[in-house]
Design a protein around this motif. Structure first.
Motif, PDB file in Angstrom:
ATOM      1  N   TRP A 287      -8.618   5.378   5.674  1.00 38.52           N
ATOM      2  CA  TRP A 287      -7.421   4.689   6.162  1.00 38.52           C
ATOM      3  C   TRP A 287      -6.291   5.666   6.541  1.00 38.52           C
ATOM      4  O   TRP A 287      -5.114   5.312   6.524  1.00 38.52           O
ATOM      5  N   SER A 288      -6.664   6.931   6.862  1.00 36.24           N
ATOM      6  CA  SER A 288      -5.677   7.919   7.336  1.00 36.24           C
ATOM      7  C   SER A 288      -4.564   8.181   6.322  1.00 36.24           C
ATOM      8  O   SER A 288      -3.401   8.383   6.682  1.00 36.24           O
ATOM      9  N   HIS A 289      -4.908   8.231   5.043  1.00 36.61           N
ATOM     10  CA  HIS A 289      -3.894   8.412   4.009  1.00 36.61           C
ATOM     11  C   HIS A 289      -3.736   9.863   3.562  1.00 36.61           C
ATOM     12  O   HIS A 289      -2.980  10.127   2.618  1.00 36.61           O
ATOM     13  N   ARG A 290      -4.405  10.807   4.227  1.00 36.29           N
ATOM     14  CA  ARG A 290      -4.248  12.214   3.867  1.00 36.29           C
ATOM     15  C   ARG A 290      -2.792  12.647   4.041  1.00 36.29           C
ATOM     16  O   ARG A 290      -2.115  12.245   4.994  1.00 36.29           O
ATOM     17  N   ILE A 291      -2.288  13.448   3.090  1.00 40.01           N
ATOM     18  CA  ILE A 291      -0.930  13.954   3.192  1.00 40.01           C
ATOM     19  C   ILE A 291      -0.973  15.467   3.399  1.00 40.01           C
ATOM     20  O   ILE A 291      -1.934  16.146   3.008  1.00 40.01           O
ATOM     21  N   ASP A 292       0.093  15.989   4.016  1.00 36.45           N
ATOM     22  CA  ASP A 292       0.181  17.421   4.284  1.00 36.45           C
ATOM     23  C   ASP A 292       1.208  18.101   3.391  1.00 36.45           C
ATOM     24  O   ASP A 292       1.246  19.327   3.300  1.00 36.45           O
ATOM     25  N   ASP A 293       2.039  17.284   2.737  1.00 40.91           N
ATOM     26  CA  ASP A 293       3.077  17.823   1.865  1.00 40.91           C
ATOM     27  C   ASP A 293       3.364  16.773   0.786  1.00 40.91           C
ATOM     28  O   ASP A 293       3.218  15.567   1.009  1.00 40.91           O
ATOM     29  N   TRP A 294       3.783  17.219  -0.391  1.00 40.95           N
ATOM     30  CA  TRP A 294       4.059  16.279  -1.475  1.00 40.95           C
ATOM     31  C   TRP A 294       5.128  15.257  -1.097  1.00 40.95           C
ATOM     32  O   TRP A 294       5.115  14.131  -1.585  1.00 40.95           O
ATOM     33  N   SER A 295       6.035  15.637  -0.213  1.00 44.67           N
ATOM     34  CA  SER A 295       7.103  14.714   0.197  1.00 44.67           C
ATOM     35  C   SER A 295       6.571  13.522   0.985  1.00 44.67           C
ATOM     36  O   SER A 295       7.294  12.535   1.179  1.00 44.67           O
ATOM     37  N   GLU A 296       5.332  13.597   1.452  1.00 44.59           N
ATOM     38  CA  GLU A 296       4.761  12.507   2.235  1.00 44.59           C
ATOM     39  C   GLU A 296       4.115  11.417   1.376  1.00 44.59           C
ATOM     40  O   GLU A 296       3.711  10.370   1.893  1.00 44.59           O
ATOM     41  N   LEU A 297       4.010  11.647   0.094  1.00 37.06           N
ATOM     42  CA  LEU A 297       3.381  10.629  -0.763  1.00 37.06           C
ATOM     43  C   LEU A 297       4.249   9.377  -0.797  1.00 37.06           C
ATOM     44  O   LEU A 297       5.445   9.443  -1.090  1.00 37.06           O
ATOM     45  N   TRP A 298       3.664   8.266  -0.498  1.00 36.28           N
ATOM     46  CA  TRP A 298       4.382   7.005  -0.417  1.00 36.28           C
ATOM     47  C   TRP A 298       4.658   6.436  -1.807  1.00 36.28           C
ATOM     48  O   TRP A 298       3.979   6.756  -2.778  1.00 36.28           O
ATOM     49  N   THR A 299       5.664   5.580  -1.886  1.00 35.60           N
ATOM     50  CA  THR A 299       5.957   4.909  -3.156  1.00 35.60           C
ATOM     51  C   THR A 299       4.883   3.867  -3.434  1.00 35.60           C
ATOM     52  O   THR A 299       4.192   3.399  -2.511  1.00 35.60           O
ATOM     53  N   PRO A 300       4.734   3.469  -4.691  1.00 33.21           N
ATOM     54  CA  PRO A 300       3.567   2.651  -5.067  1.00 33.21           C
ATOM     55  C   PRO A 300       3.637   1.180  -4.667  1.00 33.21           C
ATOM     56  O   PRO A 300       2.635   0.470  -4.803  1.00 33.21           O
ATOM     57  N   ASP A 301       4.769   0.711  -4.170  1.00 35.24           N
ATOM     58  CA  ASP A 301       4.949  -0.735  -3.967  1.00 35.24           C
ATOM     59  C   ASP A 301       3.841  -1.367  -3.126  1.00 35.24           C
ATOM     60  O   ASP A 301       3.307  -2.418  -3.470  1.00 35.24           O
ATOM     61  N   GLY A 302       3.527  -0.750  -1.984  1.00 35.32           N
ATOM     62  CA  GLY A 302       2.530  -1.347  -1.090  1.00 35.32           C
ATOM     63  C   GLY A 302       1.181  -0.682  -1.154  1.00 35.32           C
ATOM     64  O   GLY A 302       0.307  -0.954  -0.318  1.00 35.32           O
ATOM     65  N   ASN A 303       0.979   0.186  -2.131  1.00 30.47           N
ATOM     66  CA  ASN A 303      -0.240   0.967  -2.187  1.00 30.47           C
ATOM     67  C   ASN A 303      -1.484   0.108  -2.402  1.00 30.47           C
ATOM     68  O   ASN A 303      -1.464  -0.859  -3.158  1.00 30.47           O
ATOM     69  N   ARG A 304      -2.561   0.476  -1.738  1.00 25.91           N
ATOM     70  CA  ARG A 304      -3.855  -0.183  -1.942  1.00 25.91           C
ATOM     71  C   ARG A 304      -4.973   0.823  -2.196  1.00 25.91           C
ATOM     72  O   ARG A 304      -6.156   0.480  -2.123  1.00 25.91           O
ATOM     73  N   THR A 305      -4.611   2.064  -2.473  1.00 27.90           N
ATOM     74  CA  THR A 305      -5.610   3.082  -2.778  1.00 27.90           C
ATOM     75  C   THR A 305      -5.887   3.066  -4.279  1.00 27.90           C
ATOM     76  O   THR A 305      -4.982   3.339  -5.075  1.00 27.90           O
ATOM     77  N   PRO A 306      -7.107   2.741  -4.698  1.00 29.46           N
ATOM     78  CA  PRO A 306      -7.378   2.578  -6.136  1.00 29.46           C
ATOM     79  C   PRO A 306      -7.075   3.820  -6.957  1.00 29.46           C
ATOM     80  O   PRO A 306      -6.552   3.715  -8.085  1.00 29.46           O
ATOM     81  N   SER A 307      -7.373   5.017  -6.434  1.00 29.38           N
ATOM     82  CA  SER A 307      -7.127   6.234  -7.210  1.00 29.38           C
ATOM     83  C   SER A 307      -5.643   6.464  -7.434  1.00 29.38           C
ATOM     84  O   SER A 307      -5.234   6.981  -8.480  1.00 29.38           O
ATOM     85  N   TYR A 308      -4.817   6.083  -6.444  1.00 29.72           N
ATOM     86  CA  TYR A 308      -3.361   6.143  -6.631  1.00 29.72           C
ATOM     87  C   TYR A 308      -2.948   5.177  -7.734  1.00 29.72           C
ATOM     88  O   TYR A 308      -2.190   5.540  -8.642  1.00 29.72           O
ATOM     89  N   ASP A 309      -3.436   3.933  -7.672  1.00 28.76           N
ATOM     90  CA  ASP A 309      -3.086   2.944  -8.690  1.00 28.76           C
ATOM     91  C   ASP A 309      -3.417   3.435 -10.094  1.00 28.76           C
ATOM     92  O   ASP A 309      -2.629   3.279 -11.036  1.00 28.76           O
TER      93      ASP A 309
END
Length: 453
Positions: free
Chosen positions: A187-209
């Motif tokens: 789902w194109s969720h790769r990040i290039d910098d730590w500042s690009e990590l999204w907040t958890p509110d809308g997250n649907r990636t199980p490993s993030y959860d």
């Protein structure tokens, strides 16, 4: 070393400060007459301890402790940090917990503070030190409860998210490793910098959860570990430290939350009336219980008891449970006569090892249990003597006496001939071997015999 209770202590959470008129002596007299051995006090009233910022009123609890001690009732005193006063919210809004990114929880409930915030920790430590210093020498106190039901909410505050980023950097090292371990190509969720990590509110990636929940659990664990260490530094070594654990809280790791404690405390709530029917409803049906009880039947009670023991692999305190009715006006179901006694004996016996499994059909489960009892258990005269609706479990007390817990799981009275000489634990009535022993509907009795070993 903390001295844990050497016997079962029966008591209640007691709040004289809640009463609309003076009744302390009458209440304590009733407790003494009822055989109470302990009360839990003080943990819900920060605004009473500290009505204004830095202004403390500490003497109001003295008559409660004095009255309890005079009647031989021990006390567990709680720190009040889970319910913050209005002045704290107004003066220190930065401590407010956020239920979503940028969404502060409105004041008016409890557990609405970010307990990882440094300002909260400063204010909490200040009031804890004042309370402990005032009452640490009182002879009624046997232990301390730190905070209450940790992990009630997940926090979405900016400083919590910043801490989460730090946690991820320590755990994974680089964004490349995070991308690989979390599978962020999807789902194109790769990040290039730590500042690009999204907040958890809308997250649907199980490993993030999973990582987010694990981090949140460290916050709850750190709160209890911090307060436990603080209180231990202020009190005599023989006074124990506990907290009330609600087993289903989302912001805690139930496998480690008990580690900082001398003994775990469990808040065990359950569905009453038909909600305790054996084997119980397949699910929670039609308003049988308050919203915080997810399903019915004795199995849910057993699950909580076994989980409570598992927090430290040791006996535990039942710090809260259904006393009269519990819950809101639409789901307030007082127990049927005898159900509290059933539950009490179940919780007393929860130190045993329980095998838990899932069998899809109730009739099959019953037949299988009876078959296993006949074929895999060693011969035992009490089991052979009892009727089918009766169970008999056993324990040995400190005096070496064997106790038989006899329970009639039926509305139909029954009786059987006791196979050995016993005495009723409560009234002392002796029964000779072969004497007829009567049990009423859903009756629970405890019989004492000499322990041969």
């Amino acid at each position: 070393m903390a001295e844990l209770p050497d016997r079962v202590l029966v008591g209640a959470a007691y709040y004289a400060e809640y009463q609309p008129y003076e009744r302390l002596d009458a209440d304590l007299d009733l407790m003494a007459a009822g055989g109470f051995g302990v009360i839990r006090v003080g943990e819900s009233v920060w605004s009473t301890w500290e009505p204004r910022d830095g202004v403390f009123e500490l003497d109001w609890l003295q008559p409660v402790l004095d009255g309890a001690h005079a009647r031989g009732i021990a006390v567990v005193l709680g720190t009040p940090t889970y319910a913050v006063p209005p002045w704290l919210r107004a003066k220190y809004p930065e401590t407010t917990a956020h239920s979503a990114t940028g969404v502060a929880i409105p004041y008016g409930m409890r557990q609405d503070v970010d307990y990882s915030h440094p300002t909260f920790r400063y204010l909490a430590e200040r009031v804890v030190r004042k309370i402990v210093d005032r009452y640490v020498g009182h002879p009624a106190i046997i232990g301390w409860q730190v905070d209450n039901e940790p992990g009630h909410k997940l926090f979405y505050n900016p400083q919590v998210f910043a801490g989460f980023l730090g946690y991820l950097k320590d755990r994974y090292g680089t964004v490349e490793e995070l991308n690989r371990r979390w599978g962020l190509t999807y789902w194109s969720h790769r990040i290039d910098d730590w500042s690009e990590l999204w907040t958890p509110d809308g997250n649907r990636t199980p490993s993030y959860d999973l990582a987010w929940r694990r981090y949140q659990a460290t916050l709850g664990h750190d709160l209890i570990a911090w307060q436990a260490e603080l209180v231990r530094s202020l009190v005599p070594a023989h006074q124990f430290v506990t907290t009330c654990i609600a087993m289903g809280q989302q912001g805690q790791d139930i496998t480690v939350i008990g580690e900082p404690l001398d003994i775990a405390g469990a808040n065990v709530y359950y569905a009453t009336q038909d909600g305790l029917e054996l084997p119980g409803a397949q699910g929670l049906e039609g308003g049988l219980a308050p919203f915080f009880v997810p399903w019915a039947g004795p199995a849910y009670l057993a699950l909580q008891a076994d989980t409570a023991r598992g927090t430290r692999q040791a006996p535990f305190l039942v710090t809260e449970t259904n006393a009269t009715s519990i819950g809101g006006s639409a789901d307030n179901f007082p127990a049927y006569d005898g159900q509290w006694r059933q539950v009490a004996w179940h919780l007393v016996g929860a130190g045993r090892v329980t095998t838990v499994g899932t069998i899809p059909d109730r009739e099959l489960a019953g037949r299988l249990a009876r078959y296993l009892a006949r074929t895999s258990l060693p011969a035992e005269e009490w089991r052979d003597a009892r009727p089918e609706t009766v169970t008999v479990t056993v324990a040995v007390n400190a005096a070496g006496e064997r106790l038989r817990f006899v329970h009639n799981w039926s509305w139909t009275p029954t009786s059987f001939a006791v196979p050995g000489e016993v005495a009723d634990l409560l009234d002392g009535e002796p029964l000779a071997a072969g004497a007829k022993f009567e049990l009423g509907p859903w009756d629970v009795r405890v019989l004492r015999e000499r322990h041969a070993g």
